[in-house]
Design a protein around this motif. Structure first.
Motif, mmCIF file in Angstrom:
data_model
loop_
_atom_site.group_PDB
_atom_site.id
_atom_site.type_symbol
_atom_site.label_atom_id
_atom_site.label_comp_id
_atom_site.label_asym_id
_atom_site.label_seq_id
_atom_site.Cartn_x
_atom_site.Cartn_y
_atom_site.Cartn_z
ATOM 1 N N LEU B 83 -3.805 -16.856 11.385
ATOM 2 C CA LEU B 83 -4.139 -15.716 11.830
ATOM 3 C C LEU B 83 -4.708 -14.589 10.646
ATOM 4 O O LEU B 83 -5.451 -13.822 10.977
ATOM 5 N N GLU B 84 -4.160 -14.958 9.612
ATOM 6 C CA GLU B 84 -4.595 -14.108 8.360
ATOM 7 C C GLU B 84 -5.986 -14.662 7.980
ATOM 8 O O GLU B 84 -6.709 -13.503 7.366
ATOM 9 N N MET B 119 -0.065 -6.035 23.400
ATOM 10 C CA MET B 119 -0.268 -7.140 22.052
ATOM 11 C C MET B 119 -0.511 -8.506 22.533
ATOM 12 O O MET B 119 0.518 -9.212 22.996
ATOM 13 N N VAL B 121 -1.641 -10.916 20.075
ATOM 14 C CA VAL B 121 -1.669 -11.679 18.969
ATOM 15 C C VAL B 121 -0.357 -11.205 18.339
ATOM 16 O O VAL B 121 -0.213 -10.371 17.600
ATOM 17 N N GLN B 125 4.548 -9.353 14.415
ATOM 18 C CA GLN B 125 3.827 -9.074 13.197
ATOM 19 C C GLN B 125 3.115 -7.598 13.401
ATOM 20 O O GLN B 125 3.116 -6.895 12.276
ATOM 21 N N GLN B 126 2.621 -7.474 14.384
ATOM 22 C CA GLN B 126 1.721 -6.107 14.508
ATOM 23 C C GLN B 126 2.805 -5.183 14.437
ATOM 24 O O GLN B 126 2.492 -3.993 13.822
ATOM 25 N N SER B 129 3.889 -4.363 10.967
ATOM 26 C CA SER B 129 2.894 -4.040 10.241
ATOM 27 C C SER B 129 2.720 -2.446 10.332
ATOM 28 O O SER B 129 2.778 -1.785 9.350
ATOM 29 N N ARG B 130 2.994 -1.976 11.735
ATOM 30 C CA ARG B 130 2.571 -0.659 11.988
ATOM 31 C C ARG B 130 3.770 0.053 11.400
ATOM 32 O O ARG B 130 3.706 1.150 10.584
ATOM 33 N N LYS B 183 8.540 -6.201 3.625
ATOM 34 C CA LYS B 183 8.399 -7.289 4.441
ATOM 35 C C LYS B 183 9.883 -8.160 4.323
ATOM 36 O O LYS B 183 10.393 -8.379 3.266
#
Lengths: 297, 184
Positions: B83-84, B119, B121, B125-126, B129-130, B183
């Motif tokens: 995905l990255e 969401m 994907v 992770q989303q 990250s947010r 993280k």
């Protein structure tokens, strides 16, 4: 020069390189340094690379238009893939974005070198010509891009038209086939026909049933409004002593029905046919009011 | 190959599933390309739209991104999570488009018009990250987002925002370090 530990300067370079925010010159120097083999810088870069990707994951998702999917499919049909094990395939990341028209390019016009023997005016004229050519090229590119977008939209619309035409053709082929069936059934001797009519209080239900007495089967065709949720149409043969179920009538989403059903053994003396609205798994006895009724000739 | 239907209601896609699809695409399987598009395009489109701030350009770029994925799937290196890799391509192509076209007017309002969709994907992770980005101090967040979404160099940004180059560089670096500390 290999580093033996990560200094603040190295961390900053690695972080900014991962972000893609070094100038082209700085980025190229850092790349060369890593290619020459500096595990410390490489490791710092890898760390930051993952963190940078995190920023992208924080964006909000957005709905995509359907036409892109169709265009993508068309492009995949048209455009070949790069083969494996090529120089391009060995690359790890996509190429960095070209920065042809970056603001830095325009912010710092190149000055003529002193002592080059050429007049500054000549250099300015050359610069002006190049600038004009760049603007013209950009304008041309924009025109081509706009035309391309329009063509893509037209191609998408044409694809949709072709799809519609194929559907129509398929529907017409289906109708022709249905008519052939009907004509073949009518041509047989001993055929019985019942014209279906909607009953009072229900929507109109035009249709007919052709009974092939030789093959002991019936052809039912007609229009029945789509059944309400949880309901289904059921077909019955009406004999002097009973109402015999011949199963559920399945119509298409537009309401058209065209089915062949075997005549039940205990319905060979049927004088009429009934269509009722029942629970979607059918009923043992017909429910009032009847949806459509037809008497055999 | 089914056309005109989207994988609505499918489970959110993760890295392993995306990797499996990329491998199939590498073998020339077009249906896998369409599945990958159906499952990931909303996030990539969100990113591209955020960078460009112009829907028509973003649509054009999105098509370009997936065409690139189709043509260059053999260049994928599993060292990077799948995905990255997709996000890196989307960002690179969008920034390239940005430099070509400079749709500056809309960029200031790029947040406007974004829809709050479910969401599809890697939702965890989303969300992480947010939260990580929200936890940054405002100046760091602002500069880091500016750097990431504009694709400009620090010196170009310093000139645009009228701040010293050192400030831009330091906030970018510290912002990334702060993100890495958050993280799990």
């Amino acid at each position: 020069l290999r580093h033996d530990r990560a200094t603040e300067e190295i961390r900053e370079l690695a972080a900014l390189y991962a972000l893609g925010s070094l100038t082209q010159h700085e980025a190229r120097s850092f790349e060369l340094h890593m290619q020459e083999g500096c595990p410390v810088c490489e490791e710092e870069f890898r760390k930051f690379e993952h963190i940078v990707a995190e920023i992208g994951f924080a964006v909000e998702e957005a709905e995509t238009p359907d036409y892109i999917r169709e265009l993508l499919l068309a492009r995949a049909e048209r455009e070949p893939q790069a083969p494996s094990n090529t120089a391009a395939a060995r690359k790890i990341e996509p190429e960095p974005p070209p920065r042809i028209f970056s603001s830095a390019t325009f912010a710092k016009p190149v000055k003529p070198k002193s002592g080059s023997g050429k007049s500054p005016i000549f250099a300015w004229i050359l610069s002006a010509i190049f600038a004009a050519l760049a603007i013209l090229a950009g304008y041309q590119w924009k025109l081509v891009r706009d035309a391309n977008t329009q063509l893509q939209a037209k191609a998408s619309a044409s694809l949709a038209d072709v799809g519609d035409l194929q559907k129509q053709l398929s529907a017409n082929n289906g109708k022709a086939g249905d008519l052939e069936h009907i004509l073949a059934a009518l041509a047989k001797p001993g055929t019985r026909i019942a014209r279906l009519t909607g009953q009072p209080g229900v929507p109109s239900a035009p249709g007919a049933m052709i009974w092939d007495t030789e093959q002991k089967r019936c052809l039912l065709f007609g229009f029945f409004a789509p059944a309400p949720e949880g309901k289904a149409y059921q077909l019955w043969f009406v004999t002097p002593t009973a109402r015999v179920s011949a199963g559920l009538v399945k119509n298409d989403p537009e309401g058209h029905a065209f089915i062949t059903v075997p005549v039940p053994g205990d319905a060979t003396d049927a004088a009429a046919v009934l269509v009722t609205l029942e629970p979607d798994n059918g009923s043992q006895i017909p429910t009032m009011p009847f949806y459509a009724l037809g008497r055999f000739n | 190959l089914e056309q005109g239907t989207k994988a609505e209601g499918a489970l959110p896609i993760g890295n392993e599933e995306a990797l499996a699809l990329i491998r199939k695409i590498e073998n020339g399987e077009k249906p896998s390309l369409i599945i990958l598009y159906d499952r990931t395009s909303r996030l990539l489109f969100g990113l591209v739209l955020r960078i460009l701030g112009d829907r028509a350009l973003a649509e054009e770029t999105l098509l370009d991104v997936y065409t690139y994925i189709w043509k260059q799937s053999a260049s994928y290196n599993p060292r990077i999570p799948a995905l990255e890799w997709l996000m890196a391509i989307a960002r690179a192509r969008a920034v390239a488009m940005l430099h070509w076209t400079k749709p500056d007017k809309a960029r200031l309002e790029r947040r406007a018009g974004m829809q709050d969709l479910a969401m599809t994907v890697a939702p965890e992770q989303q969300i992480l990250s947010r939260a990580s980005i929200e936890a940054l101090i405002p100046t760091q967040r602002e500069i880091l987002e500016w750097v990431y979404f504009s694709g400009l160099s620090c010196s170009e940004i310093a000139a645009q925002v009228g701040k010293p180059l050192g400030v831009i560089k330091t906030h970018s670096r510290l912002g990334l370090i702060k993100l890495s500390e958050q993280k799990p």
